[in-house]
Design a protein around this motif. Structure first.
Motif, PDB file in Angstrom:
ATOM      1  N   UNK A  32       3.913   1.672   2.654  1.00 37.18           N
ATOM      2  CA  UNK A  32       4.944   2.705   2.533  1.00 37.18           C
ATOM      3  C   UNK A  32       4.239   4.050   2.533  1.00 37.18           C
ATOM      4  N   UNK A  33       4.704   4.951   3.399  1.00 37.17           N
ATOM      5  CA  UNK A  33       4.050   6.268   3.461  1.00 37.17           C
ATOM      6  C   UNK A  33       5.003   7.311   4.050  1.00 37.17           C
ATOM      7  N   UNK A  34       4.667   8.607   3.845  1.00 40.72           N
ATOM      8  CA  UNK A  34       5.530   9.665   4.378  1.00 40.72           C
ATOM      9  C   UNK A  34       5.209   9.965   5.838  1.00 40.72           C
ATOM     10  N   UNK A  35       6.197  10.469   6.528  1.00 38.36           N
ATOM     11  CA  UNK A  35       5.963  10.983   7.885  1.00 38.36           C
ATOM     12  C   UNK A  35       5.237  12.321   7.742  1.00 38.36           C
ATOM     13  N   UNK A  36       4.131  12.467   8.425  1.00 36.69           N
ATOM     14  CA  UNK A  36       3.366  13.721   8.413  1.00 36.69           C
ATOM     15  C   UNK A  36       3.251  14.198   9.849  1.00 36.69           C
ATOM     16  N   UNK A  93       0.839  -1.195   0.000  1.00 31.65           N
ATOM     17  CA  UNK A  93       0.000   0.000   0.000  1.00 31.65           C
ATOM     18  C   UNK A  93       0.872   1.242   0.000  1.00 31.65           C
ATOM     19  N   UNK A  94       0.534   2.165  -0.896  1.00 28.59           N
ATOM     20  CA  UNK A  94       1.149   3.488  -0.871  1.00 28.59           C
ATOM     21  C   UNK A  94       0.201   4.406  -0.088  1.00 28.59           C
ATOM     22  N   UNK A  95       0.668   4.918   1.054  1.00 31.38           N
ATOM     23  CA  UNK A  95      -0.192   5.735   1.903  1.00 31.38           C
ATOM     24  C   UNK A  95       0.016   7.231   1.747  1.00 31.38           C
ATOM     25  N   UNK A 126       3.907  11.873  12.482  1.00 28.42           N
ATOM     26  CA  UNK A 126       3.011  10.730  12.544  1.00 28.42           C
ATOM     27  C   UNK A 126       2.700  10.250  11.119  1.00 28.42           C
ATOM     28  N   UNK A 127       1.489   9.762  10.901  1.00 25.15           N
ATOM     29  CA  UNK A 127       1.153   9.220   9.580  1.00 25.15           C
ATOM     30  C   UNK A 127       0.085  10.097   8.919  1.00 25.15           C
ATOM     31  N   UNK A 128      -0.016  10.049   7.587  1.00 29.00           N
ATOM     32  CA  UNK A 128      -1.100  10.789   6.928  1.00 29.00           C
ATOM     33  C   UNK A 128      -2.463  10.264   7.391  1.00 29.00           C
ATOM     34  N   UNK A 129      -3.461  11.135   7.370  1.00 34.05           N
ATOM     35  CA  UNK A 129      -4.801  10.764   7.857  1.00 34.05           C
ATOM     36  C   UNK A 129      -5.375   9.579   7.084  1.00 34.05           C
ATOM     37  N   UNK A 130      -5.071   9.490   5.783  1.00 36.03           N
ATOM     38  CA  UNK A 130      -5.645   8.368   5.007  1.00 36.03           C
ATOM     39  C   UNK A 130      -5.093   7.025   5.492  1.00 36.03           C
ATOM     40  N   UNK A 131      -3.866   7.036   5.999  1.00 38.80           N
ATOM     41  CA  UNK A 131      -3.282   5.790   6.531  1.00 38.80           C
ATOM     42  C   UNK A 131      -3.972   5.436   7.850  1.00 38.80           C
ATOM     43  N   UNK A 132      -4.142   6.444   8.719  1.00 39.78           N
ATOM     44  CA  UNK A 132      -4.804   6.210  10.014  1.00 39.78           C
ATOM     45  C   UNK A 132      -6.240   5.711   9.787  1.00 39.78           C
ATOM     46  N   UNK A 156       0.171  -7.068  -5.515  1.00 35.23           N
ATOM     47  CA  UNK A 156      -0.803  -6.005  -5.814  1.00 35.23           C
ATOM     48  C   UNK A 156      -0.295  -4.720  -5.191  1.00 35.23           C
ATOM     49  N   UNK A 157      -0.416  -3.617  -5.927  1.00 30.96           N
ATOM     50  CA  UNK A 157      -0.041  -2.300  -5.402  1.00 30.96           C
ATOM     51  C   UNK A 157      -1.306  -1.445  -5.324  1.00 30.96           C
ATOM     52  N   UNK A 158      -1.596  -0.929  -4.129  1.00 29.12           N
ATOM     53  CA  UNK A 158      -2.784  -0.084  -3.955  1.00 29.12           C
ATOM     54  C   UNK A 158      -2.368   1.296  -3.450  1.00 29.12           C
ATOM     55  N   UNK A 159      -3.047   2.316  -3.970  1.00 29.85           N
ATOM     56  CA  UNK A 159      -2.782   3.686  -3.536  1.00 29.85           C
ATOM     57  C   UNK A 159      -3.950   4.120  -2.650  1.00 29.85           C
ATOM     58  N   UNK A 160      -3.686   4.318  -1.369  1.00 25.77           N
ATOM     59  CA  UNK A 160      -4.786   4.615  -0.432  1.00 25.77           C
ATOM     60  C   UNK A 160      -5.487   5.936  -0.759  1.00 25.77           C
TER      61      UNK A 160
END
Ligand SMILES: Cc1cc2nc3c(=O)[nH]c(=O)nc-3n(C[C@H](O)[C@H](O)[C@H](O)COP(=O)(O)O)c2cc1C
Length: 219
Positions: A63-67, A6-8, A70-76, A37-41
């Motif tokens: 895999x996602x960026x530090x925001x 997953x790309x977050x 913490x994490x981006x809201x879509x990941x949470x 499978x690759x998914x873009x959240x």
């Protein structure tokens, strides 16, 4: 194994996370005949497919960026959906957190959260790879990103063979943990136009440069 990544990043397919996932998957595909499978959240229209893919997979990476440390809201939000769904079964789950600041210390608290979250869901925790200093890679010449992309390729190569993160490479990628005293001094002495170059460029691009000192919430 059934592998899903997953790309977050809210930047979706144009993100640094998508680029780094691409390098990782090139390495993975060179080492393994397994499909993935690759998914873009950030693709909100595909929320159900994204959840179903988690249910089916046995090996999962995010895999996602530090925001803001913490994490981006879509990941949470996705994690909360996973918690509610309570997908049963044996799953191995790992994470790659990449950030703008160079030092991995910024992502350490988040990594502890990710481990706790994974274990609470009852899955095996594969670890968290932390890579700092990633902002700006999309405007850098190839020679400046060669090493970074090579590390992600090798990470994928190892993962394709061992279904695990290479411990030595993971430790190397997490350096520096903190900036050295010399680097801290150099940051203090560097002229602000150099430090702010990238951010000012983005402010201009989005026609917000003149509002950069606005304080809309100040009473
Ligand atoms: C809203 C926002 C918050 C961010 N917060 C942090 C942060 O707390 N620490 C950090 O090192 N980088 C931070 N960054 C920088 C991103 O982590 C970095 O640019 C990353 O490479 C972006 O990846 P992406 O293109 O996959 O979204 C932030 C970026 C944005 C847009």
């Amino acid at each position: 194994m059934s592998f899903t990544i997953y790309n977050g990043s809210p930047r979706n397919k144009k993100s640094n996370s998508a680029i780094l996932a691409g390098e990782f998957l090139k390495g993975f595909a060179a080492a393994s005949t397994e499909t993935f499978e690759l998914h873009h959240l950030a693709s909100a229209r595909h929320k159900n497919e994204q959840l179903e893919a988690f249910g089916k997979a046995t090996v999962i990476l995010f895999i996602f960026p530090l925001y803001t440390d913490s994490m981006p809201a879509i990941v949470k939000a996705f994690f909360e959906k996973l918690y509610e769904s309570g997908y049963p079964g044996t799953k191995k789950v790992g994470y790659i957190v990449q950030s703008g600041f160079k030092e991995s210390i910024h992502s350490v608290a988040l990594a502890a959260y990710l481990e706790k979250f994974t274990r609470r869901l009852g899955y095996d925790y594969l670890g968290t790879v932390i890579k700092g200093g990633v902002e700006g890679i999309q405007i850098m010449p190839p020679r400046m990103t060669e090493k970074l992309f090579g590390d992600f390729y090798r990470l994928g190569l190892y993962f394709g063979t061992h279904t695990a993160f290479d411990p030595q490479l993971t430790a190397k990628m997490a350096k520096p943990y903190r900036l050295s005293k010399v680097s801290q001094w150099m940051m203090k002495l560097a002229p602000s136009f150099m430090i702010n170059f990238y951010w000012n460029m983005n402010l201009r691009k989005h026609k917000a440069f003149n509002q950069r000192f606005d304080q809309p919430f100040k009473s």
